[in-house]
Write a protein that holds these residues in place. Structure first.
Motif, mmCIF file in Angstrom:
data_model
loop_
_atom_site.group_PDB
_atom_site.id
_atom_site.type_symbol
_atom_site.label_atom_id
_atom_site.label_comp_id
_atom_site.label_asym_id
_atom_site.label_seq_id
_atom_site.Cartn_x
_atom_site.Cartn_y
_atom_site.Cartn_z
ATOM 1 N N ASN A 194 0.769 -1.602 0.592
ATOM 2 C CA ASN A 194 -0.078 0.071 0.120
ATOM 3 C C ASN A 194 0.955 1.097 -0.096
ATOM 4 O O ASN A 194 0.661 1.899 -0.529
ATOM 5 C CB ASN A 194 -0.758 0.382 1.380
ATOM 6 N N GLY A 195 1.791 1.361 0.149
ATOM 7 C CA GLY A 195 2.899 2.321 0.959
ATOM 8 C C GLY A 195 4.378 1.751 0.750
ATOM 9 O O GLY A 195 4.742 0.907 1.420
ATOM 10 N N ILE A 196 5.091 2.300 0.519
ATOM 11 C CA ILE A 196 7.064 2.406 0.728
ATOM 12 C C ILE A 196 7.421 3.216 0.910
ATOM 13 O O ILE A 196 6.976 5.032 0.460
ATOM 14 C CB ILE A 196 6.840 1.189 -0.604
ATOM 15 N N SER A 197 8.547 3.633 1.520
ATOM 16 C CA SER A 197 9.072 4.563 1.950
ATOM 17 C C SER A 197 10.906 4.434 2.351
ATOM 18 O O SER A 197 10.748 3.730 3.567
ATOM 19 C CB SER A 197 8.832 5.459 2.741
ATOM 20 N N GLY A 198 11.569 5.060 2.075
ATOM 21 C CA GLY A 198 12.906 4.694 2.282
ATOM 22 C C GLY A 198 13.730 6.062 2.009
ATOM 23 O O GLY A 198 13.884 6.224 0.629
ATOM 24 N N ILE B 89 2.310 -2.983 4.177
ATOM 25 C CA ILE B 89 1.596 -4.492 2.792
ATOM 26 C C ILE B 89 0.312 -4.823 3.589
ATOM 27 O O ILE B 89 0.106 -4.667 4.567
ATOM 28 C CB ILE B 89 2.379 -5.386 3.292
ATOM 29 N N SER B 90 -0.853 -5.139 2.834
ATOM 30 C CA SER B 90 -2.002 -5.072 3.347
ATOM 31 C C SER B 90 -1.967 -6.788 2.468
ATOM 32 O O SER B 90 -1.951 -6.738 1.207
ATOM 33 C CB SER B 90 -3.112 -4.573 3.411
ATOM 34 N N PHE B 91 -2.857 -7.798 3.095
ATOM 35 C CA PHE B 91 -3.211 -8.937 2.901
ATOM 36 C C PHE B 91 -4.716 -9.617 3.185
ATOM 37 O O PHE B 91 -5.369 -8.923 3.369
ATOM 38 C CB PHE B 91 -2.364 -10.345 3.973
ATOM 39 N N ARG B 92 -5.104 -9.619 1.481
ATOM 40 C CA ARG B 92 -6.335 -9.805 1.704
ATOM 41 C C ARG B 92 -6.850 -11.285 1.819
ATOM 42 O O ARG B 92 -6.316 -12.147 0.694
ATOM 43 C CB ARG B 92 -6.799 -9.550 0.213
ATOM 44 N N GLY C 32 2.808 5.231 -2.798
ATOM 45 C CA GLY C 32 1.469 4.970 -2.638
ATOM 46 C C GLY C 32 1.145 5.946 -1.025
ATOM 47 O O GLY C 32 1.894 6.792 -0.702
ATOM 48 N N TYR C 33 0.548 4.734 0.035
ATOM 49 C CA TYR C 33 0.381 5.819 1.662
ATOM 50 C C TYR C 33 1.571 5.346 1.959
ATOM 51 O O TYR C 33 1.814 4.541 3.068
ATOM 52 C CB TYR C 33 -0.424 5.496 1.743
ATOM 53 N N THR C 34 2.397 6.843 3.060
ATOM 54 C CA THR C 34 3.391 6.263 3.882
ATOM 55 C C THR C 34 3.137 7.349 4.862
ATOM 56 O O THR C 34 4.225 7.663 6.087
ATOM 57 C CB THR C 34 4.596 7.403 2.667
ATOM 58 N N GLY C 35 2.034 8.051 5.439
ATOM 59 C CA GLY C 35 2.098 8.591 6.245
ATOM 60 C C GLY C 35 1.644 7.671 7.447
ATOM 61 O O GLY C 35 2.074 6.234 7.103
ATOM 62 N N ILE D 76 -4.240 0.947 0.020
ATOM 63 C CA ILE D 76 -4.586 1.173 -2.298
ATOM 64 C C ILE D 76 -3.680 0.374 -2.526
ATOM 65 O O ILE D 76 -2.942 -0.380 -1.901
ATOM 66 C CB ILE D 76 -4.392 2.732 -1.848
ATOM 67 N N ILE D 77 -3.447 0.086 -3.888
ATOM 68 C CA ILE D 77 -2.742 0.014 -4.925
ATOM 69 C C ILE D 77 -2.445 1.583 -5.075
ATOM 70 O O ILE D 77 -2.869 2.135 -6.106
ATOM 71 C CB ILE D 77 -3.212 -0.727 -6.048
ATOM 72 N N PRO D 78 -0.938 1.540 -5.327
ATOM 73 C CA PRO D 78 -0.501 3.105 -5.666
ATOM 74 C C PRO D 78 -0.407 3.194 -6.939
ATOM 75 O O PRO D 78 -0.163 2.133 -7.700
ATOM 76 C CB PRO D 78 0.755 2.965 -4.872
ATOM 77 N N ALA D 79 -1.189 4.900 -7.431
ATOM 78 C CA ALA D 79 -1.214 4.807 -9.152
ATOM 79 C C ALA D 79 0.894 4.664 -9.336
ATOM 80 O O ALA D 79 0.868 4.437 -10.738
ATOM 81 C CB ALA D 79 -0.942 5.888 -8.911
#
Lengths: 462, 462
Positions: free
Chosen positions: A301-305, A324-327, B306-309, B315-318
């Protein structure tokens, strides 16, 4: 019925005008107003027992009960919610989100579909039921529970359900927060995926490091994390957590046949759900609908570093994080997946890196009812009557508190919904198709009658 | 000499007081002041030709020339810079960064080491040279070029060099912005790595997508990008761009022997350069020093998507972006690596994803001088005399404009530096060890004499 319809639309417009955005503290007063509004309408309609449950920190929920005349009749608990999503980006709305507009057979406004429209549908359904049967009380004991925190992930729902265990006791839960497959393809939803959210962080040192002075000689947390994320799926897009698929329940042949028979325009689906993604992609052997309905997933859902601003900064980041989210699908369980994830992270943490795994609460378990469950068959019958054609089975790819409600109530849970996947819920220009809500109300009216029939009633209440 | 030393320290303190932070527009007036300060000191010292080159948009550079008496003597261009790094996080300084403090034999303050200390060292070196030889002019024609944009990546250096091609013409460049290996292990630097910065972006659709509604059925740009980053290195930490190692020049046996003989305390190195990283890691068959000095690398400097807050957003990032920089060694060239990277990205862009590669300018080419180059041998001799012991070879892992200077001047470039890798340049509490600068000045004094000797002079000027 025309009069009922007019007052139904007028009422729904009134309710949509209340901006009950639960995730935004500036709108908490509006969530209270929304609960009060619903309480007053229920009293107006003659529900004998109506309460607003307003014990902080939970935002107010509305509870109502209308006992059947026959004390042996089953008790049905209808679930919905009256909080709504935020409206950002507000500039992309064609009309102000809380000034509902009627356009053709659509009603536009935030919450019109998700979920005020469907709760209002039940109020109308009961009126129609009483009118059609000439009764002064419903054929089943009806309970209505409309929470105010669904869009916030229902953080206090478990406590609320436990605190009101006696009042909420029932023989069946009807969950009203899912959609039909398409306007011309009415369906009965039979399940929702669960979800487990996790945050994986890799730490190198305490500070970013100059990539000239140390590059090539120390582990890079962002590279290590990318390797973990890359390892999360095999080349067939299957999730590589050890044991992830062990508990996955395959859909029945009937379900797969139904899914395959549903109209599906891939291009339109991509435009509506892919944010303009250029292609579908997923596990071989499953259709797109199966991939989103009955197969589990892992999504970043998001990645940062490191440095992510404009321009460049030649550093090796001190840390990197992936959300990361798992459905999950039946019979997976978030607890078990959490253990599998921790093990996966442990295995993919290279020397010199320290890892941390944070979970988003306890996760949401998946839920599905067997299509041939008698309660589900009752819904199918009620929907077929209302829509005047055979309905097929569908699922929902998203997640909700169905499993929690089902587990705490200890009874079956079925889905009754009459909105559409392209109602733009959670997005600008949310709308609901009014004639579908009317059919949904008709389905509810049939359902209460069907459920009171001796054979199904006996099976539900035994 | 004691008087020279005192005035040297007093002067350096004065210069350090000027906060010439070139990357910060609020300090551009200070960069001008710094240039003016240096111009005045050079005139004070008797340099016959002193200019401030101040044609925008470049920040001011200082140029000076002192011709040798013998018109056949070689011409040497000394390069340094007078702009300094920002001081954040300022709260981690023990003293205000621009109020220099003497502590033992150290001088603390921003720029004391990088690079004002080393430029001041050359002013002192020339005085010592004139005093020792009794001359009124240096044995070689000396040119000094001190730029004001090094810490900004020297964006206008090429133009400046081209505009002043005649004034800057020379037989040898002496680059003064590198360090000794250790206080007790004096070394001559023979090269710096180059660098190419790139930003790789993967796009899915135009908007983030709800991971419940589409998860498992469309490509995830963050996952795809992670796979690209993961594929950037093989299991031996070698870079997997096709052809990346084709032009890599191996160090000589003598260089490798020298590197191996240098004192190296891995734990201390990790503490100083690893930001607390817990382990070294890199290409098998190379030591840590070789990995940072003579081997090329690819490092992720930043990754985002994606979302990093705080909290979660399913979400699936654009889109997702990685900033990646490649450190290059002779005879690699940034242009060629850019082509290799574009090809690598093309190969690793999955269906349904669109990729974009942005480059940080033209990159910085690597540079190394052969240890047995006569000019380099002159530096080794001068340093050995000044430090009164044999000096060994070392390299620098970082990058600078050496290759640009060398290429435009079309003559050899050698390194003369007397600071230390743990001077905390670019970090709080920057310091310089004064006795080392004095030895560096002595080495410069020797170097001008040695370079004027008939045999080397002839080889340089032929």
């Amino acid at each position: 019925m025309a009069a009922l319809t007019d007052s139904f639309v007028a009422r729904l417009c009134e309710w949509v005008r209340i901006p009950s955005i639960g995730v935004d503290p500036r709108h908490h007063a509006d969530v209270h107003e929304s609960a009060g509004w619903l309480r007053d309408r229920l009293r107006e309609d003659g529900w004998p027992e109506v309460e607003v449950w307003d014990h902080g920190p939970a935002l107010p929920a509305v509870f109502a009960c209308w006992p059947a005349e026959d004390p042996r009749a089953p008790t049905v608990l209808v679930y919905g919610h009256h909080d709504v999503q935020p409206v950002d980006p507000v500039e992309r709305w064609d009309h102000p989100p809380f000034e509902p507009v009627i356009s053709g057979d659509e009603l536009l406004g935030r919450g019109a579909s998700d979920d005020k429209g469907q709760v209002a549908m039940h109020l109308l359904g009961l009126k129609a039921h009483l009118a059609a049967t000439g009764r002064s009380a419903p054929a089943v004991t009806l309970k209505l529970f409309v929470e105010g925190e669904e869009e916030s992930g229902s953080p206090h729902l478990r406590k609320l359900l436990e605190d009101h265990e006696d009042q909420l006791s029932c023989d069946l839960v009807v969950f009203t927060d899912t959609a039909l497959h398409e306007r011309d393809a009415p369906t009965v939803n039979t399940g929702q995926r669960g979800v487990l959210g996790a945050e994986v962080t890799f730490y190198g040192g305490t500070d970013d490091v100059h990539s000239g002075r140390a590059g090539g000689a120390i582990p890079n947390p962002a590279t290590a994390l990318a390797k973990l994320v890359a390892a999360l799926h095999d080349d067939d897009h299957r999730v590589r957590l050890e044991g992830f698929y062990d508990d996955v329940r395959e859909p029945t042949a009937q379900e797969r046949e139904d899914y395959a028979s549903l109209p599906f325009d891939e291009e339109r689906w991509l435009a509506n759900n892919g944010g303009g993604a250029r292609a579908t992609q997923g596990e071989p052997g499953y259709t797109t609908l199966e991939r989103i309905w009955v197969r589990p997933t892992a999504e970043v859902n998001g990645i940062s570093g490191g440095y992510t601003g404009p321009g460049f900064k030649t550093i090796i980041p001190a840390s990197a994080t992936a959300k990361i989210s798992f459905r999950l699908v039946p019979d997976q369980h978030p607890d078990k997946v959490a253990v599998q994830l921790r093990e996966f992270v442990r295995e993919h943490t290279p020397p010199g890196i320290r890892s941390e795994v944070g979970l988003r609460g306890e996760g949401v378990p998946p839920y599905a009812i067997r299509p041939d469950d008698p309660a589900n068959e009752a819904v199918v019958e009620a929907m077929s009557l209302a829509f005047d054609e055979p309905v097929r089975f569908a699922r929902a790819g998203g997640s909700g508190p169905a499993a929690l409600l089902q587990a705490l109530a200890g009874v079956p849970l079925v889905y009754l919904g009459a909105t559409l996947p392209d109602d733009r819920v959670h997005a600008p220009n949310e709308r609901v198709v009014v004639p579908l809500l009317l059919k949904g109300a008709e389905a509810a009216a049939h359902l209460w009658r069907i459920l009171a029939q001796a054979d199904i009633a006996k099976r539900l209440t035994r």
